[in-house]
Design a protein around this motif. Structure first.
Motif, PDB file in Angstrom:
ATOM      1  N   ASN A  19       0.739  -1.174   0.009  1.00 20.95           N
ATOM      2  CA  ASN A  19       0.104   0.123   0.007  1.00 20.95           C
ATOM      3  C   ASN A  19       0.748   1.402   0.027  1.00 20.95           C
ATOM      4  OD1 ASN A  19      -2.504  -1.394  -0.081  1.00 20.95           O
ATOM      5  ND2 ASN A  19      -2.616  -1.247   2.276  1.00 20.95           N
ATOM      6  N   ILE A  20       2.113   1.057   0.418  1.00 27.12           N
ATOM      7  CA  ILE A  20       2.834   2.385   0.509  1.00 27.12           C
ATOM      8  C   ILE A  20       3.325   2.992  -0.834  1.00 27.12           C
ATOM      9  CG2 ILE A  20       5.228   3.252   1.262  1.00 27.12           C
ATOM     10  CD1 ILE A  20       5.046   1.233   3.571  1.00 27.12           C
ATOM     11  N   PHE A  21       3.455   1.868  -1.860  1.00 22.07           N
ATOM     12  CA  PHE A  21       3.549   2.186  -3.339  1.00 22.07           C
ATOM     13  C   PHE A  21       2.356   2.936  -3.818  1.00 22.07           C
ATOM     14  CE2 PHE A  21       3.165   1.408  -7.851  1.00 22.07           C
ATOM     15  CZ  PHE A  21       4.453   1.896  -8.114  1.00 22.07           C
ATOM     16  N   ILE A  22       1.299   2.287  -3.504  1.00 20.39           N
ATOM     17  CA  ILE A  22      -0.039   2.954  -3.999  1.00 20.39           C
ATOM     18  C   ILE A  22      -0.304   4.290  -3.565  1.00 20.39           C
ATOM     19  CG2 ILE A  22      -2.311   2.615  -4.091  1.00 20.39           C
ATOM     20  CD1 ILE A  22      -2.030  -0.350  -4.254  1.00 20.39           C
ATOM     21  N   ASP A  23      -0.171   4.461  -2.255  1.00 22.55           N
ATOM     22  CA  ASP A  23      -0.408   5.708  -1.421  1.00 22.55           C
ATOM     23  C   ASP A  23       0.670   6.876  -1.595  1.00 22.55           C
ATOM     24  OD1 ASP A  23      -2.915   4.507  -0.702  1.00 22.55           O
ATOM     25  OD2 ASP A  23      -1.753   3.782   1.361  1.00 22.55           O
ATOM     26  N   VAL A  24       1.968   6.599  -1.679  1.00 27.07           N
ATOM     27  CA  VAL A  24       3.009   7.411  -1.538  1.00 27.07           C
ATOM     28  C   VAL A  24       3.411   7.704  -2.953  1.00 27.07           C
ATOM     29  CG1 VAL A  24       5.209   8.140  -0.485  1.00 27.07           C
ATOM     30  CG2 VAL A  24       3.272   6.828   0.837  1.00 27.07           C
ATOM     31  N   TYR A  25       3.930   6.724  -3.476  1.00 25.47           N
ATOM     32  CA  TYR A  25       4.966   6.754  -4.707  1.00 25.47           C
ATOM     33  C   TYR A  25       4.293   6.903  -5.925  1.00 25.47           C
ATOM     34  CZ  TYR A  25       8.607   5.548  -1.637  1.00 25.47           C
ATOM     35  OH  TYR A  25       9.601   5.657  -0.427  1.00 25.47           O
ATOM     36  N   MET A  26       2.967   6.073  -6.136  1.00 28.73           N
ATOM     37  CA  MET A  26       2.223   6.032  -7.517  1.00 28.73           C
ATOM     38  C   MET A  26       1.645   7.422  -7.987  1.00 28.73           C
ATOM     39  SD  MET A  26      -0.935   3.583  -8.572  1.00 28.73           S
ATOM     40  CE  MET A  26      -1.969   4.256  -7.698  1.00 28.73           C
ATOM     41  N   PRO A  27       1.105   8.141  -6.850  1.00 31.69           N
ATOM     42  CA  PRO A  27       0.573   9.438  -7.366  1.00 31.69           C
ATOM     43  C   PRO A  27       1.874  10.768  -7.886  1.00 31.69           C
ATOM     44  CG  PRO A  27      -0.322   8.959  -5.222  1.00 31.69           C
ATOM     45  CD  PRO A  27       0.817   7.932  -5.521  1.00 31.69           C
ATOM     46  N   MET A  28       2.962  10.381  -7.519  1.00 30.91           N
ATOM     47  CA  MET A  28       4.179  11.225  -7.979  1.00 30.91           C
ATOM     48  C   MET A  28       4.596  10.690  -9.461  1.00 30.91           C
ATOM     49  SD  MET A  28       7.366  10.201  -5.661  1.00 30.91           S
ATOM     50  CE  MET A  28       6.613  10.430  -4.058  1.00 30.91           C
ATOM     51  N   ALA A  29       4.002   9.757  -9.901  1.00 28.86           N
ATOM     52  CA  ALA A  29       4.538   9.317 -11.290  1.00 28.86           C
ATOM     53  C   ALA A  29       3.736   9.336 -12.237  1.00 28.86           C
ATOM     54  CB  ALA A  29       5.170   7.932 -11.108  1.00 28.86           C
ATOM     55  N   ASN A  30       4.270   9.418 -13.787  1.00 24.52           N
ATOM     56  CA  ASN A  30       3.163   9.252 -14.678  1.00 24.52           C
ATOM     57  C   ASN A  30       2.770   7.602 -15.021  1.00 24.52           C
ATOM     58  OD1 ASN A  30       5.074   7.806 -16.386  1.00 24.52           O
ATOM     59  ND2 ASN A  30       6.021   9.924 -17.030  1.00 24.52           N
ATOM     60  N   GLY A  31       2.031   7.499 -15.781  1.00 23.42           N
ATOM     61  CA  GLY A  31       1.326   6.219 -16.045  1.00 23.42           C
ATOM     62  C   GLY A  31       2.431   5.240 -16.468  1.00 23.42           C
ATOM     63  N   THR A  32       3.177   5.572 -17.428  1.00 20.94           N
ATOM     64  CA  THR A  32       4.228   4.747 -17.921  1.00 20.94           C
ATOM     65  C   THR A  32       5.162   4.337 -16.757  1.00 20.94           C
ATOM     66  OG1 THR A  32       4.140   5.743 -20.103  1.00 20.94           O
ATOM     67  CG2 THR A  32       6.144   4.496 -19.671  1.00 20.94           C
ATOM     68  N   TYR A  33       5.767   5.086 -16.005  1.00 22.70           N
ATOM     69  CA  TYR A  33       6.590   4.752 -15.051  1.00 22.70           C
ATOM     70  C   TYR A  33       5.732   3.699 -13.958  1.00 22.70           C
ATOM     71  CZ  TYR A  33       9.526   8.742 -16.398  1.00 22.70           C
ATOM     72  OH  TYR A  33      10.122   9.517 -17.236  1.00 22.70           O
ATOM     73  N   VAL A  34       4.644   3.695 -13.735  1.00 18.12           N
ATOM     74  CA  VAL A  34       4.012   3.032 -12.679  1.00 18.12           C
ATOM     75  C   VAL A  34       3.636   1.617 -13.669  1.00 18.12           C
ATOM     76  CG1 VAL A  34       1.504   2.438 -11.718  1.00 18.12           C
ATOM     77  CG2 VAL A  34       2.575   4.943 -11.605  1.00 18.12           C
ATOM     78  N   LYS A  35       3.468   1.483 -14.912  1.00 16.43           N
ATOM     79  CA  LYS A  35       3.449   0.414 -15.355  1.00 16.43           C
ATOM     80  C   LYS A  35       4.497  -0.420 -15.679  1.00 16.43           C
ATOM     81  CE  LYS A  35       1.716   1.758 -19.345  1.00 16.43           C
ATOM     82  NZ  LYS A  35       1.259   1.757 -20.920  1.00 16.43           N
ATOM     83  N   VAL A  36       5.668   0.188 -15.742  1.00 20.58           N
ATOM     84  CA  VAL A  36       6.878  -0.548 -15.616  1.00 20.58           C
ATOM     85  C   VAL A  36       7.408  -1.112 -14.416  1.00 20.58           C
ATOM     86  CG1 VAL A  36       9.487  -0.200 -15.888  1.00 20.58           C
ATOM     87  CG2 VAL A  36       8.070   0.823 -17.595  1.00 20.58           C
ATOM     88  N   TYR A  37       6.901  -0.243 -13.213  1.00 17.37           N
ATOM     89  CA  TYR A  37       7.211  -0.684 -12.009  1.00 17.37           C
ATOM     90  C   TYR A  37       6.595  -2.097 -11.632  1.00 17.37           C
ATOM     91  CZ  TYR A  37       7.761  -0.920  -6.962  1.00 17.37           C
ATOM     92  OH  TYR A  37       8.105  -1.461  -5.453  1.00 17.37           O
ATOM     93  N   LEU A  38       5.191  -2.102 -11.965  1.00 20.08           N
ATOM     94  CA  LEU A  38       4.208  -3.068 -11.586  1.00 20.08           C
ATOM     95  C   LEU A  38       4.393  -4.326 -12.605  1.00 20.08           C
ATOM     96  CD1 LEU A  38       0.630  -1.068 -11.211  1.00 20.08           C
ATOM     97  CD2 LEU A  38       2.272  -1.938  -9.526  1.00 20.08           C
TER      98      LEU A  38
END
Length: 353
Positions: A19-38
């Motif tokens: 949840n820390i990734f979803i709550d803290v880090y995901m909002p600060m990144a664009n969609g492509t970066y989030v897709k790469v991480y996940l």
């Protein structure tokens, strides 16, 4: 509205995301970066070691460029939640290590102050200068001290900070609750004494209030006005801010003068989706309009909405039926028969010739 999780009759596998990734880090990144991480995290969780996975595989799976993948890893490494391990044969195709976010959060924000084992552990113990220096190196604690300075309108002295540090071990609480305690004492009692705030925290601890969420729930049950301030700020996305004096006076008007319940106020807060900059003044405009129109309960809001929707529909219908100077009027030529018109035309042609 709400969010409900459905069930499946077939287990197709899960990838646990902290949840820390979803709550803290995901909002600060664009969609492509989030897709790469996940997607890469999913690969990391799979047990099939026979798969040959690399950044090129990731790019093809996501249908993005390899450059986008590299930029994503640069971004996440900059945030400190992954580590690159370069391969000897290629600088471009490196391995990615995912940092355990729970442990990272604990290490950065809730690291317990180390105390000398030979030190006195009785209630009279006061943290040493070494403890104070270590505490000031913690970003969350340093931010807490800064917030307290703003609330009490002065700088904390070292002895004040030692007392505050001691509260961590005495009451098993986190910095956000300590900041709320100072804000509560300042706004409710106009008291900023360190000892008084410590007494309030002791009372909360005795009532098993050890988090901001539990405090909010308790204050609302007790009808505390400060609980209303906190809840409204939370609804507007201002959770990290302390209620301003001007905002509190406006919110007092909603409760004292308008007689509105928290439910009605929060209903008005839902309208912030219509603006990019939600504010207390924006909500005040909505509630003031409701007050003028006789709204007192949640049910009245629905009645008003239906009434205004009907009035708007009637205005549209009326405007479409009103004739203006641009509407066609009856021509004087409509008074002539076809034969008379033909005769007039022939007569005009003879006169012109």
């Amino acid at each position: 509205m709400g969010f409900i999780k459905g069930t499946s009759s077939i287990d197709l596998g899960d990838t646990p995301i902290e949840n820390i990734f979803i709550d803290v880090y995901m909002p600060m990144a664009n969609g492509t970066y989030v897709k790469v991480y996940l997607m890469a995290y999913k690969y990391a969780c799979e047990l099939d070691n026979s798969l040959k996975l690399c950044n090129s595989t990731l790019a093809k799976s996501l249908m993005i460029s390899l450059e986008d993948v590299h930029r994503a890893w640069d971004f996440w490494e900059g945030k400190g939640i992954v580590k690159k391990h370069s391969e000897l044969e290629s600088e471009e195709d490196y391995s990615i290590e995912f940092i355990n976010l729970k442990q990272l959060y604990i290490d950065n924000n809730f690291k317990h102050i180390t105390v000398d084992e030979t030190a006195n552990t009785s209630d009279d113990y006061s943290p040493s200068t070494k403890d104070l220096v270590e505490a000031n190196q913690n970003p969350l604690i340093r931010e807490m001290f800064t917030d307290i300075n703003k609330i009490i309108a002065r700088s904390l002295v070292p002895n004040d900070k030692r007392k505050i540090i001691k509260w961590f071990s005495d009451y098993n609480i986190d910095p956000p609750l300590i900041v709320k305690a100072f804000s509560y004492c300042k706004h409710n009692k106009n008291i900023t004494s360190i000892n008084y705030v410590g007494g309030v925290l002791r009372n909360w601890y005795d009532m098993a209030i050890t988090t901001v969420e539990l405090l909010e729930e308790y204050l609302l049950k007790q009808g505390e006005r400060y609980g209303v301030y906190e809840r409204v700020y939370k609804a507007l996305g201002f959770s990290s801010r302390e209620p301003a004096e001007a905002d509190m006076r406006i919110m007092d008007k909603w409760v004292d003068d308008y007689g509105y319940s928290l439910e009605v106020i929060l209903k008005a807060c839902e309208s912030t989706s219509k603006t990019t900059k939600p504010s207390i003044n924006y909500i005040n405009g909505i509630l003031t309009d409701w007050h003028k129109k006789g709204v007192k309960r949640l049910e009245d809001i629905d009645v008003l909405d239906k009434k205004e929707a009907k009035a708007t529909s009637n205005q549209v219908n009326q405007s479409s039926s009103v004739k203006t100077k641009f509407h066609l009027s009856k021509s004087r030529f409509d008074e002539y028969t076809p034969e008379e018109l033909k005769s007039l035309l022939l007569r005009k042609q003879r006169n012109n010739s």
